[in-house]
Design a protein around this motif. Structure first.
Motif, short mmCIF file in Angstrom:
data_model
loop_
_atom_site.label_atom_id
_atom_site.label_comp_id
_atom_site.label_asym_id
_atom_site.label_seq_id
_atom_site.Cartn_x
_atom_site.Cartn_y
_atom_site.Cartn_z
N ARG A 284 -32.70 15.34 -1.80
CA ARG A 284 -32.22 16.40 -0.92
C ARG A 284 -33.00 17.71 -1.09
NH1 ARG A 284 -30.43 13.92 3.13
NH2 ARG A 284 -28.61 12.64 2.76
N GLN A 285 -33.42 18.00 -2.31
CA GLN A 285 -34.18 19.22 -2.57
C GLN A 285 -35.26 18.89 -3.59
OE1 GLN A 285 -31.72 22.54 -3.66
NE2 GLN A 285 -33.42 23.71 -4.45
N PRO A 286 -36.52 18.88 -3.16
CA PRO A 286 -37.61 18.49 -4.06
C PRO A 286 -37.75 19.43 -5.26
CG PRO A 286 -38.37 18.61 -1.79
CD PRO A 286 -37.00 19.19 -1.82
N ASP A 287 -38.40 18.93 -6.28
CA ASP A 287 -38.74 19.68 -7.48
C ASP A 287 -39.56 20.91 -7.08
OD1 ASP A 287 -39.83 20.60 -9.87
OD2 ASP A 287 -40.99 18.79 -10.24
N ASP A 288 -39.16 22.10 -7.55
CA ASP A 288 -39.90 23.32 -7.22
C ASP A 288 -40.81 23.76 -8.36
OD1 ASP A 288 -38.11 24.34 -9.03
OD2 ASP A 288 -37.18 25.76 -7.64
N GLY A 289 -41.09 22.85 -9.27
CA GLY A 289 -41.99 23.16 -10.37
C GLY A 289 -41.38 23.08 -11.75
N ASP A 290 -40.04 23.04 -11.83
CA ASP A 290 -39.38 22.97 -13.14
C ASP A 290 -39.00 21.55 -13.53
OD1 ASP A 290 -37.25 22.50 -11.43
OD2 ASP A 290 -36.00 24.13 -12.18
N GLY A 291 -39.34 20.57 -12.68
CA GLY A 291 -39.04 19.17 -12.97
C GLY A 291 -37.73 18.69 -12.38
N LEU A 292 -36.80 19.61 -12.11
CA LEU A 292 -35.50 19.22 -11.56
C LEU A 292 -35.53 19.14 -10.04
CD1 LEU A 292 -32.89 21.28 -13.60
CD2 LEU A 292 -33.08 18.80 -13.48
N ALA A 293 -34.83 18.16 -9.52
CA ALA A 293 -34.68 18.01 -8.07
C ALA A 293 -33.22 17.72 -7.79
CB ALA A 293 -35.57 16.88 -7.55
N ARG A 294 -32.80 17.91 -6.55
CA ARG A 294 -31.42 17.66 -6.14
C ARG A 294 -31.39 16.35 -5.36
NH1 ARG A 294 -26.81 20.23 -6.47
NH2 ARG A 294 -25.34 20.38 -4.76
N PHE A 295 -30.50 15.47 -5.77
CA PHE A 295 -30.36 14.16 -5.14
C PHE A 295 -28.93 13.97 -4.66
CE2 PHE A 295 -33.71 13.84 -8.31
CZ PHE A 295 -34.73 13.21 -7.60
N GLU A 296 -28.77 13.00 -3.80
CA GLU A 296 -27.44 12.61 -3.33
C GLU A 296 -27.24 11.14 -3.67
OE1 GLU A 296 -25.18 13.96 0.50
OE2 GLU A 296 -26.63 12.39 1.03
N ALA A 297 -26.08 10.82 -4.18
CA ALA A 297 -25.69 9.43 -4.44
C ALA A 297 -24.59 9.08 -3.46
CB ALA A 297 -25.19 9.26 -5.87
N ILE A 298 -24.73 7.94 -2.79
CA ILE A 298 -23.75 7.48 -1.81
C ILE A 298 -23.40 6.04 -2.15
CG2 ILE A 298 -23.26 7.12 0.64
CD1 ILE A 298 -25.93 8.95 0.99
N VAL A 299 -22.11 5.77 -2.32
CA VAL A 299 -21.66 4.42 -2.62
C VAL A 299 -20.60 4.04 -1.60
CG1 VAL A 299 -20.70 2.86 -4.35
CG2 VAL A 299 -21.99 4.86 -5.08
N GLU A 300 -20.79 2.88 -0.96
CA GLU A 300 -19.83 2.39 0.03
C GLU A 300 -19.51 0.93 -0.26
OE1 GLU A 300 -20.69 4.52 4.13
OE2 GLU A 300 -22.52 3.59 3.31
N SER A 301 -18.22 0.65 -0.45
CA SER A 301 -17.76 -0.72 -0.57
C SER A 301 -17.00 -1.05 0.71
CB SER A 301 -16.88 -0.90 -1.81
OG SER A 301 -15.67 -0.19 -1.67
N ASP A 302 -16.37 -2.22 0.75
CA ASP A 302 -15.62 -2.60 1.94
C ASP A 302 -14.49 -1.63 2.27
OD1 ASP A 302 -17.13 -4.85 2.54
OD2 ASP A 302 -15.90 -6.15 1.28
N SER A 303 -13.90 -1.04 1.22
CA SER A 303 -12.70 -0.23 1.48
C SER A 303 -12.75 1.19 0.91
CB SER A 303 -11.48 -0.95 0.91
OG SER A 303 -11.68 -1.28 -0.45
#
Length: 142
Positions: A11-30
């Motif tokens: 979601r937000q690339p590394d700006d030089g400090d090594g950290l980036a912002r990611f999104e985790a999405i999990v979907e099951s049947d219910s």
């Protein structure tokens, strides 16, 4: 495509400090859950290496966490569930911030069932996310 999946998106690339912002999405049947978390691209490469050739035996099991408490957390457990190599993936998500005014974090926990070929494709996508050549890695269930 199956409605069951586990996905990681940059979601937000590394700006030089090594950290980036990611999104985790999990979907099951219910159930479904989604969080954002801070992490390092190398964490996806580490997960990919743990999943290389998974499952190797009916006793195969891999555990891995992305992010950390207080910045968003995704804890995963991959387990072989039969002699044919079918896999259950449990993913527990913890929100980035507690619910004000409490100190409690919202959580969700889902399980998806996948086959070894799906894990092999996920491995390839995780390697791409870890190297920066991809912005998404998805594992699709049945």
């Amino acid at each position: 495509m199956s409605p069951c999946s586990l996905s990681f998106v940059l979601r937000q690339p590394d700006d030089g400090d090594g950290l980036a912002r990611f999104e985790a999405i999990v979907e099951s049947d219910s159930f479904a859950g989604k969080i954002q978390f801070w992490g390092y691209a190398e964490q996806f490469d580490e997960l990919a290496e743990k999943l290389k050739g998974f499952p190797a035996s009916p006793e195969s099991r891999v555990e891995h966490a992305l992010g950390s408490p207080g910045v968003g957390l995704c804890e995963m457990k991959f387990e072989c569930i039969d002699g044919v190599g079918h896999v259950a993936v449990w993913a527990e998500l913890e929100a980035e911030h507690p619910v004000f005014p409490s100190n409690e974090y919202q959580k969700s926990k889902q399980c998806i069932l996948v086959d070894p070929a799906s894990v092999d494709q996920f491995y390839v996508e995780l390697k791409g996310l870890g190297s920066g050549s991809e912005i998404r890695a998805s594992l699709y269930g049945k």
